[in-house]
Motif scaffolding. Structure first.
Motif, mmCIF file in Angstrom:
data_model
loop_
_atom_site.group_PDB
_atom_site.id
_atom_site.type_symbol
_atom_site.label_atom_id
_atom_site.label_comp_id
_atom_site.label_asym_id
_atom_site.label_seq_id
_atom_site.Cartn_x
_atom_site.Cartn_y
_atom_site.Cartn_z
ATOM 1 N N GLY A 1 33.468 59.799 31.131
ATOM 2 C CA GLY A 1 32.174 59.381 31.680
ATOM 3 C C GLY A 1 32.250 57.909 32.019
ATOM 4 N N ASP A 2 31.440 57.093 31.360
ATOM 5 C CA ASP A 2 31.442 55.644 31.587
ATOM 6 C C ASP A 2 32.179 54.887 30.500
ATOM 7 N N LYS A 3 32.610 55.576 29.462
ATOM 8 C CA LYS A 3 33.249 54.897 28.331
ATOM 9 C C LYS A 3 34.764 54.973 28.429
ATOM 10 N N ILE A 4 35.405 53.871 28.078
ATOM 11 C CA ILE A 4 36.859 53.805 28.090
ATOM 12 C C ILE A 4 37.392 54.559 26.873
ATOM 13 N N VAL A 5 38.316 55.494 27.127
ATOM 14 C CA VAL A 5 38.946 56.223 26.031
ATOM 15 C C VAL A 5 40.293 55.578 25.707
ATOM 16 N N ARG A 6 41.008 55.174 26.770
ATOM 17 C CA ARG A 6 42.276 54.474 26.580
ATOM 18 C C ARG A 6 42.406 53.432 27.687
ATOM 19 N N GLU B 1 44.547 45.714 42.220
ATOM 20 C CA GLU B 1 43.188 45.195 42.012
ATOM 21 C C GLU B 1 43.227 43.982 41.084
ATOM 22 N N LYS B 2 42.131 43.238 41.076
ATOM 23 C CA LYS B 2 42.007 42.090 40.175
ATOM 24 C C LYS B 2 41.954 42.615 38.739
ATOM 25 N N PHE B 3 42.625 41.906 37.835
ATOM 26 C CA PHE B 3 42.688 42.305 36.429
ATOM 27 C C PHE B 3 41.290 42.323 35.812
ATOM 28 N N ASP B 4 40.925 43.435 35.204
ATOM 29 C CA ASP B 4 39.635 43.588 34.527
ATOM 30 C C ASP B 4 39.904 43.892 33.056
ATOM 31 N N PRO B 5 39.626 42.936 32.163
ATOM 32 C CA PRO B 5 39.902 43.163 30.740
ATOM 33 C C PRO B 5 39.036 44.249 30.118
ATOM 34 N N ASN B 6 38.013 44.704 30.828
ATOM 35 C CA ASN B 6 37.171 45.784 30.322
ATOM 36 C C ASN B 6 37.813 47.150 30.543
ATOM 37 N N GLU B 7 38.843 47.206 31.395
ATOM 38 C CA GLU B 7 39.517 48.470 31.665
ATOM 39 C C GLU B 7 41.014 48.420 31.372
ATOM 40 N N GLY C 1 52.208 34.592 48.873
ATOM 41 C CA GLY C 1 51.053 35.205 49.530
ATOM 42 C C GLY C 1 50.249 36.106 48.602
ATOM 43 N N GLU C 2 50.696 36.267 47.373
ATOM 44 C CA GLU C 2 50.004 37.121 46.419
ATOM 45 C C GLU C 2 49.107 36.255 45.531
ATOM 46 N N GLU C 3 47.936 36.777 45.193
ATOM 47 C CA GLU C 3 47.009 36.042 44.329
ATOM 48 C C GLU C 3 47.405 36.199 42.870
ATOM 49 N N ALA C 4 46.868 35.336 42.035
ATOM 50 C CA ALA C 4 47.077 35.434 40.586
ATOM 51 C C ALA C 4 46.063 36.429 40.015
ATOM 52 N N GLU C 5 46.379 36.942 38.864
ATOM 53 C CA GLU C 5 45.539 37.884 38.124
ATOM 54 C C GLU C 5 45.313 39.190 38.872
ATOM 55 N N ILE C 6 46.327 39.645 39.556
ATOM 56 C CA ILE C 6 46.289 40.951 40.219
ATOM 57 C C ILE C 6 47.199 41.883 39.425
ATOM 58 N N VAL C 7 46.755 43.119 39.233
ATOM 59 C CA VAL C 7 47.559 44.097 38.494
ATOM 60 C C VAL C 7 48.730 44.510 39.372
#
Length: 184
Positions: free
Chosen positions: A170-175, A135-141, A153-159
């Motif tokens: 729940g909705d909050k990041i623990v780690r 997936e695309k890198f998400d700094p929130n997770e 053929g690979e995109e940048a900023e992909i995990v």
């Protein structure tokens, strides 16, 4: 005699007038007392409204206090839960590393059983795994700890790889998940 009679009549009239005046005064005083009682009861009614208003405000303030405290207790409980979970995640990481090692069949089966139990416990506590591979890198997770060159053929900023799993309560990041990200 006539004069005496007239004097007596005048005296009688004056007595009657005084009696009538006294009666009228008494009636007026009674009416005034009744009106004063009505004014006092009206003032008391005004105080009643004032006291009722104060009581309603006190009830509303107390309800707000209870709601604030309920939220404080809930937040404190969730914070404590997060703290314990972050310490427990290390156990899950260790179990996964143990499964990756070369072990005999019985040991591997036992470790897998413990890991399943661990994952069920997390699920029962409403904890979900963050697995952003591909997936695309998400700094929130995620937390990028390494960069890897993007293949053709690979995109940048992909995990590309997850080094340490991330978890949500729940909705909050623990780690946050520790990952490597592709760059061009």
């Amino acid at each position: 005699m006539k004069e005496e009679k007239e004097k007596k009549e005048k005296a009688a009239e004056q007595t009657e007038v005084k009696d009538d005046t006294s009666k009228l005064l008494k009636e007026a005083e009674e009416k005034i007392a009744a009106l004063e009682k009505e004014v006092e009861s009206a003032k008391a009614a005004d105080r009643t409204e004032e006291y009722k208003d104060k009581w309603m405000r006190s009830v509303a303030e107390f309800d707000n206090y209870k709601k604030r405290n309920a939220n404080l207790y809930k937040d404190a409980y969730n914070d404590g839960k997060k703290e314990i979970l972050t310490k427990v995640f290390v156990v899950g990481d260790t179990l996964e590393r143990a499964l990756a090692m070369e072990l005999d069949e019985k040991t591997k089966e036992g470790v897998a059983m413990v890991l399943r139990s661990f994952n069920e416990m997390l699920k029962s506590q409403n904890v979900t795994e963050i697995n952003p591979v591909g997936e695309k890198f998400d700094p929130n997770e995620c937390e990028a700890v390494m960069q890897a060159p993007a293949e053709e053929g690979e995109e940048a900023e992909i995990v590309k790889t997850v080094f340490q799993k991330g978890y949500k309560l729940g909705d909050k990041i623990v780690r946050y998940a520790k990952v490597s990200v592709t760059v061009k």
